[in-house]
Motif scaffolding. Sequence first.
Motif, PDB file in Angstrom:
ATOM      1  N   ARG A  16       0.773  -1.327  -0.007  1.00 45.99           N
ATOM      2  CA  ARG A  16       0.021  -0.016  -0.159  1.00 45.99           C
ATOM      3  C   ARG A  16       0.970   1.286   0.064  1.00 45.99           C
ATOM      4  O   ARG A  16       0.551   2.207  -0.622  1.00 45.99           O
ATOM      5  N   LEU A  17       1.806   1.407   0.850  1.00 44.64           N
ATOM      6  CA  LEU A  17       2.904   2.514   0.800  1.00 44.64           C
ATOM      7  C   LEU A  17       3.650   2.435  -0.549  1.00 44.64           C
ATOM      8  O   LEU A  17       3.575   3.811  -1.182  1.00 44.64           O
ATOM      9  N   ALA A  18       3.829   1.539  -1.140  1.00 41.75           N
ATOM     10  CA  ALA A  18       4.454   1.649  -2.415  1.00 41.75           C
ATOM     11  C   ALA A  18       3.607   2.116  -3.492  1.00 41.75           C
ATOM     12  O   ALA A  18       3.995   2.917  -4.393  1.00 41.75           O
ATOM     13  N   TYR A  19       2.401   1.736  -3.446  1.00 41.93           N
ATOM     14  CA  TYR A  19       1.265   2.064  -4.402  1.00 41.93           C
ATOM     15  C   TYR A  19       1.231   3.774  -4.323  1.00 41.93           C
ATOM     16  O   TYR A  19       1.301   4.365  -5.316  1.00 41.93           O
ATOM     17  N   ASP A  20       1.052   4.075  -2.857  1.00 45.62           N
ATOM     18  CA  ASP A  20       0.845   5.437  -2.711  1.00 45.62           C
ATOM     19  C   ASP A  20       2.026   6.318  -3.181  1.00 45.62           C
ATOM     20  O   ASP A  20       1.690   7.535  -3.869  1.00 45.62           O
ATOM     21  N   ILE A  21       3.349   6.068  -3.043  1.00 45.85           N
ATOM     22  CA  ILE A  21       4.438   6.749  -3.380  1.00 45.85           C
ATOM     23  C   ILE A  21       4.328   6.637  -4.855  1.00 45.85           C
ATOM     24  O   ILE A  21       4.747   7.696  -5.523  1.00 45.85           O
ATOM     25  N   ALA A  22       4.227   5.572  -5.434  1.00 45.84           N
ATOM     26  CA  ALA A  22       4.249   5.416  -7.050  1.00 45.84           C
ATOM     27  C   ALA A  22       3.298   6.237  -7.403  1.00 45.84           C
ATOM     28  O   ALA A  22       3.676   7.308  -8.647  1.00 45.84           O
ATOM     29  N   ASN A  23       2.113   6.287  -7.217  1.00 43.83           N
ATOM     30  CA  ASN A  23       0.991   7.146  -7.526  1.00 43.83           C
ATOM     31  C   ASN A  23       1.400   8.605  -7.404  1.00 43.83           C
ATOM     32  O   ASN A  23       0.993   9.426  -8.547  1.00 43.83           O
ATOM     33  N   THR A  24       1.532   9.097  -6.110  1.00 42.69           N
ATOM     34  CA  THR A  24       1.922  10.586  -5.958  1.00 42.69           C
ATOM     35  C   THR A  24       3.124  11.057  -6.557  1.00 42.69           C
ATOM     36  O   THR A  24       2.999  12.054  -7.310  1.00 42.69           O
ATOM     37  N   GLN A  25       4.175  10.254  -6.674  1.00 44.59           N
ATOM     38  CA  GLN A  25       5.359  10.764  -7.272  1.00 44.59           C
ATOM     39  C   GLN A  25       5.524  10.902  -8.803  1.00 44.59           C
ATOM     40  O   GLN A  25       5.783  11.619  -9.501  1.00 44.59           O
ATOM     41  N   ALA A  26       4.608   9.872  -9.354  1.00 40.36           N
ATOM     42  CA  ALA A  26       4.160   9.863 -10.941  1.00 40.36           C
ATOM     43  C   ALA A  26       3.585  11.106 -11.234  1.00 40.36           C
ATOM     44  O   ALA A  26       3.705  11.798 -12.189  1.00 40.36           O
ATOM     45  N   ASN A  27       2.560  11.413 -10.392  1.00 38.56           N
ATOM     46  CA  ASN A  27       1.716  12.621 -10.632  1.00 38.56           C
ATOM     47  C   ASN A  27       2.497  13.737 -10.637  1.00 38.56           C
ATOM     48  O   ASN A  27       2.464  14.633 -11.490  1.00 38.56           O
ATOM     49  N   GLN A  28       3.272  14.056  -9.690  1.00 39.64           N
ATOM     50  CA  GLN A  28       4.025  15.119  -9.580  1.00 39.64           C
ATOM     51  C   GLN A  28       5.033  15.270 -10.474  1.00 39.64           C
ATOM     52  O   GLN A  28       5.344  16.385 -11.057  1.00 39.64           O
ATOM     53  N   ARG A  29       5.554  14.183 -10.866  1.00 38.50           N
ATOM     54  CA  ARG A  29       6.524  14.042 -12.049  1.00 38.50           C
ATOM     55  C   ARG A  29       5.720  14.536 -13.322  1.00 38.50           C
ATOM     56  O   ARG A  29       6.502  15.350 -14.134  1.00 38.50           O
ATOM     57  N   GLY A  30       4.564  14.124 -13.749  1.00 40.46           N
ATOM     58  CA  GLY A  30       3.997  14.648 -14.817  1.00 40.46           C
ATOM     59  C   GLY A  30       3.573  16.227 -14.540  1.00 40.46           C
ATOM     60  O   GLY A  30       4.019  16.927 -15.912  1.00 40.46           O
ATOM     61  N   MET A  31       3.545  16.588 -13.777  1.00 39.99           N
ATOM     62  CA  MET A  31       3.465  17.999 -13.339  1.00 39.99           C
ATOM     63  C   MET A  31       4.521  18.826 -13.911  1.00 39.99           C
ATOM     64  O   MET A  31       4.582  19.945 -14.511  1.00 39.99           O
ATOM     65  N   LEU A  32       5.682  18.471 -13.103  1.00 36.62           N
ATOM     66  CA  LEU A  32       6.923  18.975 -13.679  1.00 36.62           C
ATOM     67  C   LEU A  32       7.382  19.005 -14.978  1.00 36.62           C
ATOM     68  O   LEU A  32       7.994  20.110 -15.546  1.00 36.62           O
ATOM     69  N   LEU A  33       7.065  18.087 -15.516  1.00 37.94           N
ATOM     70  CA  LEU A  33       7.441  17.739 -17.136  1.00 37.94           C
ATOM     71  C   LEU A  33       6.634  18.535 -17.753  1.00 37.94           C
ATOM     72  O   LEU A  33       6.998  19.270 -18.861  1.00 37.94           O
ATOM     73  N   GLY A  34       5.258  18.655 -17.493  1.00 33.24           N
ATOM     74  CA  GLY A  34       4.355  19.625 -18.241  1.00 33.24           C
ATOM     75  C   GLY A  34       4.937  21.084 -18.120  1.00 33.24           C
ATOM     76  O   GLY A  34       4.622  21.688 -19.096  1.00 33.24           O
ATOM     77  N   TRP A  35       5.280  21.445 -16.901  1.00 31.30           N
ATOM     78  CA  TRP A  35       5.896  22.845 -16.868  1.00 31.30           C
ATOM     79  C   TRP A  35       7.158  23.090 -17.568  1.00 31.30           C
ATOM     80  O   TRP A  35       7.056  24.078 -18.502  1.00 31.30           O
ATOM     81  N   LEU A  36       7.704  22.118 -17.754  1.00 32.17           N
ATOM     82  CA  LEU A  36       8.930  22.293 -18.693  1.00 32.17           C
ATOM     83  C   LEU A  36       8.550  22.435 -19.855  1.00 32.17           C
ATOM     84  O   LEU A  36       8.998  23.074 -21.128  1.00 32.17           O
ATOM     85  N   ASP A  37       7.689  21.727 -20.228  1.00 32.39           N
ATOM     86  CA  ASP A  37       7.110  21.690 -21.923  1.00 32.39           C
ATOM     87  C   ASP A  37       6.402  23.096 -21.998  1.00 32.39           C
ATOM     88  O   ASP A  37       6.625  23.590 -23.088  1.00 32.39           O
ATOM     89  N   LEU A  38       5.668  23.596 -21.070  1.00 31.16           N
ATOM     90  CA  LEU A  38       4.816  24.873 -21.072  1.00 31.16           C
ATOM     91  C   LEU A  38       6.068  26.199 -21.310  1.00 31.16           C
ATOM     92  O   LEU A  38       5.919  26.861 -22.109  1.00 31.16           O
ATOM     93  N   TRP A  39       7.205  25.852 -20.562  1.00 30.71           N
ATOM     94  CA  TRP A  39       8.403  26.891 -20.517  1.00 30.71           C
ATOM     95  C   TRP A  39       9.225  26.916 -21.804  1.00 30.71           C
ATOM     96  O   TRP A  39      10.016  27.509 -22.159  1.00 30.71           O
ATOM     97  N   GLU A  40       9.044  25.540 -22.694  1.00 30.40           N
ATOM     98  CA  GLU A  40       9.734  25.431 -23.632  1.00 30.40           C
ATOM     99  C   GLU A  40      11.105  25.185 -23.578  1.00 30.40           C
ATOM    100  O   GLU A  40      12.174  25.914 -23.974  1.00 30.40           O
ATOM    101  N   LEU A  41      11.449  24.728 -22.058  1.00 30.47           N
ATOM    102  CA  LEU A  41      12.915  24.414 -21.535  1.00 30.47           C
ATOM    103  C   LEU A  41      13.217  22.734 -21.843  1.00 30.47           C
ATOM    104  O   LEU A  41      12.279  22.071 -21.790  1.00 30.47           O
ATOM    105  N   PRO A  42      14.647  22.739 -22.058  1.00 27.58           N
ATOM    106  CA  PRO A  42      15.071  21.144 -21.859  1.00 27.58           C
ATOM    107  C   PRO A  42      14.695  20.459 -20.870  1.00 27.58           C
ATOM    108  O   PRO A  42      14.678  20.967 -19.610  1.00 27.58           O
ATOM    109  N   LYS A  43      14.631  19.076 -20.999  1.00 31.48           N
ATOM    110  CA  LYS A  43      14.422  18.490 -19.692  1.00 31.48           C
ATOM    111  C   LYS A  43      15.742  17.797 -19.211  1.00 31.48           C
ATOM    112  O   LYS A  43      15.663  16.957 -18.366  1.00 31.48           O
ATOM    113  N   VAL A  44      16.794  18.020 -19.906  1.00 29.30           N
ATOM    114  CA  VAL A  44      18.194  17.835 -19.462  1.00 29.30           C
ATOM    115  C   VAL A  44      19.029  19.057 -18.926  1.00 29.30           C
ATOM    116  O   VAL A  44      18.418  20.069 -19.679  1.00 29.30           O
TER     117      VAL A  44
END
Length: 236
Positions: free
Chosen positions: A90-118
């Motif tokens: 259950r803990l592993a599921y919560d971590i995976a779900n939460t951090q994948a969601n947050q990761r998606g937000m961060l990647l989305g902002w980089l796309d919005l800002w037209e900035l490289p992901k590296v």
Amino acid sequence: MTADAGQTGGSEERGRTRRVRWVAGGAVVLALVFAGAAAFASARGGGESGVPAVDSADAGFARDMTVHHQQAVEMSFIVRDRTDDEDVRRLAYDIANTQANQRGMLLGWLDLWELPKVAPDGAGPMAWMEGMEGGEGHGEHGGGHGSGGGGGLMPGMATKDELKRLGALRGEKAEVFFLQLMTDHHLGGVSMAEACASLCAVPAEQRLAKGMVEGQQSELGLMRDMLAARGAKPRT
């Protein structure tokens, strides 16, 4: 229906529920790269001129935390197959779900800002923290563990050997090692998120970073208790 049949049906239902949850978690890793779309407007901060620079703390945190979060998701999926303990799963599921969601937000902002992901020009991980205590990946909570995969260290990251070892363990040994690795990982993540809360200029990203601090600190307490219940302690 007999009692045995009822028990069998209940077991099958629980198995289906677990499979559905973990299939959903796997879909999160692939699909939630777009999860930041709803927050795009607020990510611009000060209007049209509010897009962060490529070497800003906002961009650096977004790049580094996506890598950091990805490893947490990876470790969570590894331990899923190494234990039948419902609390750990259950803990592993919560971590995976939460951090994948947050990761998606961060990647989305980089796309919005037209900035490289590296990082540009070969800059190593954590360069955006330079000048702060623990900058450039040698934070208080880094513990000397792990490579960030970009030629430098990132706080709390597990090494390839540690991930390989986790994948070779089963049962309580896998649970303990996962909890120890994730404790180190969360401590590193908290130090990074606290730095963004101080250095980042985009309000939406600052709020996300503060939420990361609160959530991961809560999970650190839970993992400490789970380790104690197994006669173990954090490594850090």
